[in-house]
Design a protein around this motif. Sequence first.
Motif, mmCIF file in Angstrom:
data_model
loop_
_atom_site.group_PDB
_atom_site.id
_atom_site.type_symbol
_atom_site.label_atom_id
_atom_site.label_comp_id
_atom_site.label_asym_id
_atom_site.label_seq_id
_atom_site.Cartn_x
_atom_site.Cartn_y
_atom_site.Cartn_z
ATOM 1 N N PHE A 147 0.873 -1.167 0.000
ATOM 2 C CA PHE A 147 0.000 0.000 0.000
ATOM 3 C C PHE A 147 0.905 1.209 0.000
ATOM 4 C CE2 PHE A 147 -2.420 3.366 2.220
ATOM 5 C CZ PHE A 147 -3.374 3.547 1.240
ATOM 6 N N GLY A 148 0.875 1.967 -1.079
ATOM 7 C CA GLY A 148 1.797 3.096 -1.210
ATOM 8 C C GLY A 148 3.227 2.588 -1.137
ATOM 9 N N THR A 149 4.010 3.148 -0.234
ATOM 10 C CA THR A 149 5.411 2.743 -0.090
ATOM 11 C C THR A 149 5.599 1.610 0.911
ATOM 12 O OG1 THR A 149 5.736 4.413 1.636
ATOM 13 C CG2 THR A 149 6.251 5.059 -0.649
ATOM 14 N N PHE A 150 4.517 1.175 1.577
ATOM 15 C CA PHE A 150 4.618 0.128 2.592
ATOM 16 C C PHE A 150 4.434 -1.250 1.973
ATOM 17 C CE2 PHE A 150 2.816 -2.664 5.863
ATOM 18 C CZ PHE A 150 3.823 -2.585 6.818
ATOM 19 N N THR A 151 5.378 -2.134 2.228
ATOM 20 C CA THR A 151 5.283 -3.533 1.812
ATOM 21 C C THR A 151 5.158 -4.380 3.062
ATOM 22 O OG1 THR A 151 6.653 -3.123 -0.140
ATOM 23 C CG2 THR A 151 6.438 -5.410 0.576
ATOM 24 N N TRP A 152 4.137 -5.228 3.094
ATOM 25 C CA TRP A 152 3.969 -6.113 4.250
ATOM 26 C C TRP A 152 5.168 -7.051 4.348
ATOM 27 C CZ3 TRP A 152 -0.071 -3.381 2.895
ATOM 28 C CH2 TRP A 152 -1.140 -3.215 3.756
ATOM 29 N N LYS A 180 -16.995 -1.219 -7.144
ATOM 30 C CA LYS A 180 -15.988 -0.804 -6.166
ATOM 31 C C LYS A 180 -15.572 -2.011 -5.350
ATOM 32 C CE LYS A 180 -15.750 3.194 -7.476
ATOM 33 N NZ LYS A 180 -14.779 3.203 -8.513
ATOM 34 N N ARG A 181 -14.320 -1.987 -4.958
ATOM 35 C CA ARG A 181 -13.786 -3.088 -4.157
ATOM 36 C C ARG A 181 -13.377 -2.582 -2.773
ATOM 37 N NH1 ARG A 181 -9.431 -4.915 -8.556
ATOM 38 N NH2 ARG A 181 -9.366 -2.647 -8.734
ATOM 39 N N THR A 182 -13.629 -3.417 -1.791
ATOM 40 C CA THR A 182 -13.143 -3.188 -0.438
ATOM 41 C C THR A 182 -12.254 -4.377 -0.093
ATOM 42 O OG1 THR A 182 -15.103 -1.965 0.228
ATOM 43 C CG2 THR A 182 -13.766 -2.909 1.994
ATOM 44 N N VAL A 183 -11.059 -4.084 0.386
ATOM 45 C CA VAL A 183 -10.103 -5.119 0.760
ATOM 46 C C VAL A 183 -9.890 -5.024 2.260
ATOM 47 C CG1 VAL A 183 -7.713 -5.895 0.535
ATOM 48 C CG2 VAL A 183 -8.935 -5.045 -1.465
ATOM 49 N N SER A 184 -9.943 -6.157 2.931
ATOM 50 C CA SER A 184 -9.628 -6.182 4.356
ATOM 51 C C SER A 184 -8.742 -7.386 4.618
ATOM 52 C CB SER A 184 -10.895 -6.229 5.208
ATOM 53 O OG SER A 184 -11.662 -7.366 4.895
ATOM 54 N N GLY A 185 -8.044 -7.329 5.718
ATOM 55 C CA GLY A 185 -7.171 -8.432 6.062
ATOM 56 C C GLY A 185 -6.737 -8.340 7.508
ATOM 57 N N SER A 186 -6.140 -9.416 7.959
ATOM 58 C CA SER A 186 -5.600 -9.440 9.315
ATOM 59 C C SER A 186 -4.416 -10.389 9.351
ATOM 60 C CB SER A 186 -6.668 -9.865 10.322
ATOM 61 O OG SER A 186 -7.128 -11.171 10.028
ATOM 62 N N ARG A 210 -3.726 6.193 -2.289
ATOM 63 C CA ARG A 210 -2.503 5.517 -2.700
ATOM 64 C C ARG A 210 -2.889 4.252 -3.463
ATOM 65 N NH1 ARG A 210 -1.471 7.493 2.430
ATOM 66 N NH2 ARG A 210 0.415 8.730 2.643
ATOM 67 N N THR A 211 -1.893 3.615 -4.047
ATOM 68 C CA THR A 211 -2.117 2.379 -4.780
ATOM 69 C C THR A 211 -1.946 1.186 -3.861
ATOM 70 O OG1 THR A 211 -1.346 3.399 -6.816
ATOM 71 C CG2 THR A 211 -1.359 0.991 -6.750
ATOM 72 N N PHE A 212 -2.939 0.302 -3.894
ATOM 73 C CA PHE A 212 -2.873 -0.972 -3.196
ATOM 74 C C PHE A 212 -2.544 -2.016 -4.251
ATOM 75 C CE2 PHE A 212 -4.615 -4.940 -1.666
ATOM 76 C CZ PHE A 212 -4.214 -4.953 -0.332
ATOM 77 N N SER A 213 -1.519 -2.832 -4.010
ATOM 78 C CA SER A 213 -1.076 -3.828 -4.993
ATOM 79 C C SER A 213 -1.100 -5.223 -4.400
ATOM 80 C CB SER A 213 0.359 -3.539 -5.442
ATOM 81 O OG SER A 213 0.457 -2.263 -6.004
ATOM 82 N N HIS A 214 -1.698 -6.131 -5.141
ATOM 83 C CA HIS A 214 -1.723 -7.548 -4.770
ATOM 84 C C HIS A 214 -1.336 -8.327 -6.021
ATOM 85 C CE1 HIS A 214 -3.280 -11.498 -3.758
ATOM 86 N NE2 HIS A 214 -3.401 -11.102 -2.500
ATOM 87 N N THR A 215 -0.411 -9.255 -5.891
ATOM 88 C CA THR A 215 0.103 -9.942 -7.076
ATOM 89 C C THR A 215 -0.961 -10.737 -7.818
ATOM 90 O OG1 THR A 215 0.825 -11.814 -5.727
ATOM 91 C CG2 THR A 215 2.453 -10.110 -6.187
#
Length: 134
Positions: free
Chosen positions: A21-26, A59-65, A89-94
């Motif tokens: 998410f943006g510049t943050f990588t999990w 529209k998409r909503t993404v959630s996680g834990s 920001r941009t949310f990226s999922h492979t």
Amino acid sequence: SGSARALPGSERRSAMDRIQFGTFTWPLNPEVFHMEYLREPRYVTSGGSVKFAGMSPLKRTVSGSGYFIGEAAYTDINTLAKLCDGTPRTFSHTKFGEMNGYLTNVEFTQEPREAHISYSFVFREADEDDVIPK
């Protein structure tokens, strides 16, 4: 202890496999990842009557834990929380691609173990003009 161990099933992956998410990588992908696709009906009022005017854009909503573990856990949760600032920001999922939107919720709980923080997040996709639908 100073070394971080991954939880079963959440092994460290290459940077290309991790969500961003943006510049943050999990550092570890969330254990639970949920994506909701939503279209809402639109109505117009004309001449005193309400008429169906079609459906909203998808529209998409993404959630996680998951967990942040190790000495970087505190830095990771603070970095993620700071991104909940109302800036799109941009949310990226492979596997699911990229989408522009907002981090709308971040929660975390200090586990009874040192350097082990559970978290959850919600990301909402924005309209083309960076507006989050109701």
